[in-house]
Scaffold this motif. Structure first.
Motif, mmCIF file in Angstrom:
data_model
loop_
_atom_site.group_PDB
_atom_site.id
_atom_site.type_symbol
_atom_site.label_atom_id
_atom_site.label_comp_id
_atom_site.label_asym_id
_atom_site.label_seq_id
_atom_site.Cartn_x
_atom_site.Cartn_y
_atom_site.Cartn_z
ATOM 1 N N ARG A 110 -3.819 12.958 1.108
ATOM 2 C CA ARG A 110 -4.412 11.750 1.180
ATOM 3 C C ARG A 110 -3.746 11.098 2.441
ATOM 4 N N ARG A 152 -8.988 17.818 -7.145
ATOM 5 C CA ARG A 152 -7.779 16.735 -7.140
ATOM 6 C C ARG A 152 -7.309 16.758 -5.649
ATOM 7 N N GLU A 207 -9.854 8.661 -10.765
ATOM 8 C CA GLU A 207 -9.119 9.781 -11.729
ATOM 9 C C GLU A 207 -9.740 10.220 -12.877
ATOM 10 N N GLY A 248 -4.307 15.293 -3.795
ATOM 11 C CA GLY A 248 -2.877 14.658 -3.924
ATOM 12 C C GLY A 248 -2.542 13.698 -2.950
ATOM 13 N N GLN A 249 -1.465 12.990 -3.123
ATOM 14 C CA GLN A 249 -1.119 11.678 -2.303
ATOM 15 C C GLN A 249 -0.784 12.259 -1.025
ATOM 16 N N GLU A 250 -0.241 13.579 -0.849
ATOM 17 C CA GLU A 250 0.350 13.997 0.554
ATOM 18 C C GLU A 250 -0.746 14.239 1.225
#
Length: 90
Positions: A65, A59, A44, A61-63
């Motif tokens: 990934r 960047r 990060e 995002g978690q979704e």
């Protein structure tokens, strides 16, 4: 394909090998991947520092990934976490 005798070192069946004559694809993969493994491997801090440059890192995002977990696990740090977890569970 046909089975042929072989000396295979890295499989459970060590004396036979499948010789492929022809292969057909059912569907083609997209030419563009959702992200690069190199992007998933960046910290990060690296991503944050690059935002002020002329070529900022994306960047992830978690979704994104989690939707592409098969690719995210190819990042060295994520792969190592899974290997440690697997070793602990055995």
């Amino acid at each position: 394909g046909t089975l042929v005798e072989a000396d295979v070192k890295s499989c459970s069946v060590k004396t036979m090998e499948l010789s492929i004559n022809r292969i057909h694809t059912v569907s083609k993969a997209d030419a563009m991947l959702p992200f690069l493994v190199e992007d998933a491997a960046r910290s990060e801090k690296e991503v944050e520092e690059s935002q002020e440059t002329d070529r900022p890192f994306p960047r992830l995002g978690q979704e994104l990934r989690l939707d592409n977990r098969w690719m995210d696990l190819r990042a060295p740090a994520n792969n190592a976490i899974m290997r440690v977890q697997s070793a602990v569970c055995q």
